[in-house]
Scaffold this motif. Structure first.
Motif, PDB file in Angstrom:
ATOM      1  N   THR A 122      54.870  37.378   9.775  1.00  0.00           N
ATOM      2  CA  THR A 122      55.892  37.521  10.812  1.00  0.00           C
ATOM      3  C   THR A 122      56.891  38.636  10.469  1.00  0.00           C
ATOM      4  N   PHE A 169      58.607  41.043  13.173  1.00  0.00           N
ATOM      5  CA  PHE A 169      59.815  40.676  13.918  1.00  0.00           C
ATOM      6  C   PHE A 169      61.012  41.430  13.341  1.00  0.00           C
ATOM      7  N   THR A 177      57.845  39.557  19.378  1.00  0.00           N
ATOM      8  CA  THR A 177      57.434  38.209  19.007  1.00  0.00           C
ATOM      9  C   THR A 177      55.934  38.065  19.240  1.00  0.00           C
ATOM     10  N   THR A 178      55.415  36.884  19.092  1.00  0.00           N
ATOM     11  CA  THR A 178      53.961  36.719  19.157  1.00  0.00           C
ATOM     12  C   THR A 178      53.546  35.869  20.351  1.00  0.00           C
ATOM     13  N   THR A 218      53.913  32.272  24.587  1.00  0.00           N
ATOM     14  CA  THR A 218      54.649  33.218  23.760  1.00  0.00           C
ATOM     15  C   THR A 218      55.693  32.448  22.957  1.00  0.00           C
ATOM     16  N   LEU A 229      58.857  32.235  20.086  1.00  0.00           N
ATOM     17  CA  LEU A 229      59.975  32.852  19.367  1.00  0.00           C
ATOM     18  C   LEU A 229      60.757  31.723  18.741  1.00  0.00           C
ATOM     19  N   PRO A 262      58.533  34.085  16.015  1.00  0.00           N
ATOM     20  CA  PRO A 262      57.113  34.415  16.057  1.00  0.00           C
ATOM     21  C   PRO A 262      56.289  33.503  15.159  1.00  0.00           C
ATOM     22  N   THR A 273      47.733  35.137  16.739  1.00  0.00           N
ATOM     23  CA  THR A 273      48.512  35.587  17.900  1.00  0.00           C
ATOM     24  C   THR A 273      48.611  37.108  17.897  1.00  0.00           C
ATOM     25  N   TRP A 306      51.204  40.566  18.882  1.00  0.00           N
ATOM     26  CA  TRP A 306      52.611  40.949  19.001  1.00  0.00           C
ATOM     27  C   TRP A 306      52.911  41.482  20.391  1.00  0.00           C
TER      28      TRP A 306
END
Ligand SMILES: [Zn+2]
Length: 148
Positions: free
Chosen positions: A27, A30, A41-42, A50, A52, A54, A65, A67
């Protein structure tokens, strides 16, 4: 140097410092994206969710995931006012923590709200995320501010 506050019970004050080496792992993007002013985020393309903060892998289907960039605009879902905090933020007390609903994000994000008038804060209030110009590579590098 240790200071003695009282004898019975014995209460002392002594310096305590640690150096903490922390990896953000998958992560990291981020935080590194913040340096170019982007809030990333992912997203799980399979579940169409989605996240957050991430998440490197989807907690629902366990797939990796992808980005995505988000606008950082949203609304306050709920909030609380803090009258005590960790040492870093003691100078800022009182302040508010908020869970925000952000455009394009399916989870709530906990962050700090910076506002000049805490009495005007309410559920549903429009906010936008802000990014510090002096990054410390911590979650406190981002926060919400009232918008409009
Ligand atoms: Zn998924």
């Amino acid at each position: 140097m240790t200071e003695v506050y009282s004898i019975d019970p014995l209460i002392i004050k002594t310096p305590y410092e640690i150096t903490y080496k922390h990896s953000y792992g998958k992560t990291s993007k981020f935080f590194t994206s913040l340096s170019s002013g982007k809030l990333m985020t992912t997203r799980c393309e399979h579940c169409k969710v989605t996240f957050l903060p991430p998440r490197a892998d989807c907690p629902n289907c366990l797939r990796e995931t992808k980005w995505v960039e988000i606008s950082g605009k949203g609304t306050i879902h709920t909030f609380t006012t803090l009258y005590f905090s960790g040492e870093k933020f003691l100078k800022d007390l009182p302040f508010q923590l908020v869970y925000v609903d952000l455009e394009g994000v399916d989870t709530l994000f906990l962050t700090r709200l910076k506002t000049k008038d805490m009495k005007k804060v309410k559920v549903g209030m429009k906010i936008r995320m802000r990014i510090s110009k002096e990054l410390e590579w911590r979650s406190s590098d981002v926060w919400a501010e009232p918008y409009e």
